[in-house]
Design a protein around this motif. Structure first.
Motif, mmCIF file in Angstrom:
data_model
loop_
_atom_site.group_PDB
_atom_site.id
_atom_site.type_symbol
_atom_site.label_atom_id
_atom_site.label_comp_id
_atom_site.label_asym_id
_atom_site.label_seq_id
_atom_site.Cartn_x
_atom_site.Cartn_y
_atom_site.Cartn_z
ATOM 1 N N LEU A 1 -0.023 -18.183 0.058
ATOM 2 C CA LEU A 1 -0.019 -17.127 1.082
ATOM 3 C C LEU A 1 -1.437 -16.719 1.465
ATOM 4 C CD1 LEU A 1 2.824 -14.671 0.001
ATOM 5 C CD2 LEU A 1 2.836 -16.324 1.859
ATOM 6 N N HIS A 2 -2.378 -17.037 0.581
ATOM 7 C CA HIS A 2 -3.789 -16.663 0.815
ATOM 8 C C HIS A 2 -4.671 -17.877 0.560
ATOM 9 C CE1 HIS A 2 -1.711 -12.843 -0.248
ATOM 10 N NE2 HIS A 2 -2.277 -12.526 0.892
ATOM 11 N N CYS B 1 -3.405 -13.687 -8.324
ATOM 12 C CA CYS B 1 -3.862 -13.612 -6.932
ATOM 13 C C CYS B 1 -4.082 -12.138 -6.617
ATOM 14 C CB CYS B 1 -2.864 -14.220 -5.949
ATOM 15 S SG CYS B 1 -3.359 -13.908 -4.239
ATOM 16 N N LYS C 1 0.586 -15.720 -10.835
ATOM 17 C CA LYS C 1 1.261 -16.893 -10.256
ATOM 18 C C LYS C 1 1.341 -17.972 -11.330
ATOM 19 C CE LYS C 1 1.040 -15.300 -5.945
ATOM 20 N NZ LYS C 1 2.083 -15.119 -4.990
ATOM 21 N N CYS D 1 -3.791 -19.379 -3.626
ATOM 22 C CA CYS D 1 -2.390 -18.970 -3.440
ATOM 23 C C CYS D 1 -1.932 -19.470 -2.067
ATOM 24 C CB CYS D 1 -2.354 -17.448 -3.527
ATOM 25 S SG CYS D 1 -0.977 -16.682 -2.705
ATOM 26 N N GLN E 1 -4.965 -10.862 -3.872
ATOM 27 C CA GLN E 1 -4.422 -10.501 -2.558
ATOM 28 C C GLN E 1 -2.944 -10.162 -2.654
ATOM 29 O OE1 GLN E 1 -6.817 -10.093 -0.377
ATOM 30 N NE2 GLN E 1 -8.093 -10.893 -2.026
ATOM 31 N N CYS E 2 -2.205 -10.909 -3.484
ATOM 32 C CA CYS E 2 -0.788 -10.599 -3.718
ATOM 33 C C CYS E 2 -0.641 -9.518 -4.781
ATOM 34 C CB CYS E 2 -0.010 -11.823 -4.195
ATOM 35 S SG CYS E 2 0.278 -13.079 -2.952
#
Ligand SMILES: Nc1ncnc2c1ncn2[C@@H]1O[C@H](COP(=O)(O)OP(=O)(O)OP(=O)(O)O)[C@@H](O)[C@H]1O
Ligand SMILES: [Zn+2]
Length: 535
Positions: free
Chosen positions: A153-154, A133, A140, A151, A135-136
């Motif tokens: 969270l995103h 990910c 994952k 993801c 963004q993270c």
């Protein structure tokens, strides 16, 4: 005889170094406000504080964002950093250091640290395959992703498949050392729910993680192999160490760690818990350095149950919020209304209602009406008496005598909502006390001494509340203190403990006799409800 000078206790704390993939939002503000409240509290009790915040500027996420804007990554970072700095100023954040991971001296620290870990035999080359990910900036597990491959969270960004040669850090080697750390220091990770999360994770067995990327220009090269770029998280965590250097100091690990290390508190959101509670201590163990004292992972500000974030764009603009309601209002709401550690939904109507109830009606009004009566019945100066003259069973004195201790405990354990509630109890009791005692009636009956006693007790309650709330609402507390005749500004960060010593002012009964009081002026004007509720 030479006098013994005891050095103040030191306290170093950090916020995360925020990614500069977008301008700061209310979530970034949330962590920074909490950290500022802790820093202000620690300064108020006389500790020597180093408060670090800053920005994480490397990695794919930043490179891509800059490309999308048609900017050089560094220019993009500089633009975003300016808006972080502007927001911290607007929110009255008194940080001591702003750490940027693109600073040249940070590169020297990262290189030296990398070499230590390398020399310890904890880095090796291998093939990395997995879902990433961006963004993270984290690999994952397939099972961690949503059904559509995004993801959690995103949920608007798909994880990307990676199959490349990377350098790895031998995290697995530190499994038992980390287990020991968590066992011997139950307070290393807080709150309890976060600690359990980490214990569950580590119980599944730790895997080595890759600390380099290929085909990524934006970052520091691996010192031993410049075709690889150092993984953004390896670099970012070390931003806390670079921040410890004095401005002109030569950037060496020894210099950085000589004065303020180990850091007492890393305050973070729960999204980056693993990096701080697992990777970071293991990296430090590998470099043979002492570990930070505590990692506290607070909850998320959510919108309709979903984490607010830059990537998702479901955030609130903190600049607008402060322009509309003021810094103290925003600071107070987040500390009073959300239990630090739990998630909290933001709702503007609730926000306005809380502020009107607590700050305008309860606190502001109590000060205003009591000062007004003091003008009228006591010629504007403080009743000539002391707190010892109030009977032991005096309802405000009873609360006030134990309040300081309770609130100290709340600040120390990051239970700010409980601290605020305790203080409000005194304020609400003050309003009730005035209503019941009706000094206006007693004044008419010529009972001047009784009137003075009542007003003294209430003004002292407001003073104590303002002092104990000062780390949260420094501007309002300053206004209250000034109206009570002290020339004090709680935003003056140094020597505050000398001017208004904590040991004295945090206790009940310290309002001085004969103190000149200022004319009452409203400290917090009632707010209008947001337009959808106010047709
Ligand atoms: N919704 C939120 N609630 C509370 N804290 C938040 C929130 N969003 C960000 N933060 C704070 O910012 C840190 C993450 O910083 P980052 O720069 O990655 O922001 P972000 O907005 O979450 O970015 P993105 O949406 O791209 O993941 C969190 O650990 C926390 O300290
Ligand atoms: Zn993600």
């Amino acid at each position: 005889m030479t006098a013994q000078i005891t050095k103040p206790k030191k306290f170093a704390l950090t916020t995360p170094l925020y990614y500069v993939n977008g301008v700061p939002h209310i979530g970034s503000a949330y962590t920074t406000i909490i950290a500022d409240v802790i820093a202000r509290y620690k300064r108020l009790i006389g500790e020597d504080v180093l408060f670090i915040t800053g920005t994480d500027e490397h990695g794919q996420k930043i490179q891509r964002t800059a490309e999308e804007k048609g900017l050089l990554p560094q220019d993009h970072c500089d633009q975003i950093v300016a808006s972080f700095e502007a927001l911290w100023q607007k929110l009255d954040i008194q940080y001591d250091r702003f750490s940027r991971t693109t600073a040249p001296r940070h590169q020297a620290i990262v290189k030296e640290f990398f070499e230590r870990v390398w020399d310890n035999g904890d880095i090796y080359l291998a093939q990395q395959q997995g879902w990433y990910c961006v963004q993270c900036e984290e690999f994952k597990e397939k099972r961690e992703l949503l059904e559509d491959g995004c993801c959690p969270l995103h949920p608007n960004k798909k994880a990307e498949w990676r199959d490349e040669e990377n350098y790895f850090f031998k995290l697995s080697k530190y499994q038992s050392k980390l287990e020991e750390l968590y066992k011997n220091n139950p307070q290393f990770i807080e709150p309890e729910s976060r600690r359990n999360e980490i214990l569950n994770f580590i119980n599944q067995g730790l895997q080595d993680f890759s600390i380099s990327r290929v085909n990524l220009a934006w970052g520091f090269p691996i010192p031993t192999d410049p075709d690889h770029t150092i993984y953004v998280w390896f670099d970012a965590l070390l931003g806390y160490v670079t921040a410890l250097l004095d401005p002109e100091e030569e950037p060496t690990l020894n210099n950085a760690l000589s004065d303020w290390w180990p850091i007492n508190l890393h305050l973070i959101g729960k999204d980056i818990l693993r990096f701080h509670a697992i990777y970071w201590p293991a990296m430090l163990m590998s470099a043979k350095l002492p570990l930070p004292q505590k990692i506290f992972g607070h909850g998320f500000l959510t919108k309709d149950g979903q984490k607010m974030g830059k990537s998702l764009g479901n955030t609130l603009d903190p600049f607008e919020l402060v322009d509309k309601y003021g810094a103290d209002a925003v600071r107070y709401y987040f500390l009073k209304e959300i239990e630090c550690g739990k998630d909290g939904d933001f709702n503007e109507t609730r926000f306005v209602n809380i502020l009107n109830a607590d700050l305008a009606n309860d606190l502001g009004n109590l000060l205003n009406r009591t000062l007004g009566m003091t003008q009228k019945y006591c010629q504007g100066s403080l009743p000539k008496m002391t707190a010892t003259e109030l009977p032991q069973e005096h309802s405000l004195k009873t609360i006030g005598l134990t309040l300081g201790e309770k609130v100290i405990n709340a600040y120390e354990t990051l239970k700010f909502n409980e601290g605020c509630e305790e203080i409000l109890t005194l304020i609400q009791a003050g309003n009730k006390f005035i209503d019941e005692q009706a000094p206006w009636r007693l004044f008419k009956e010529g009972k001047q001494a009784e009137v003075e006693k009542i007003l003294y007790g209430v003004l002292e309650s407001v003073r104590l509340a303002a002092y104990l709330l000062a780390p949260i609402i420094p501007n309002l507390s300053s206004k209250i203190y000034q109206q009570l005749g002290f020339s004090v500004d709680f935003n003056q960060s140094d020597r505050l403990n000398e001017v208004i010593p904590f040991a004295h002012h945090s206790q009940w009964g310290k309002l001085a006799v004969n103190q000149g009081l200022a004319k009452p002026q409203p400290i917090f004007a009632k707010l209008d409800l947001p337009s959808e509720d106010n047709p």
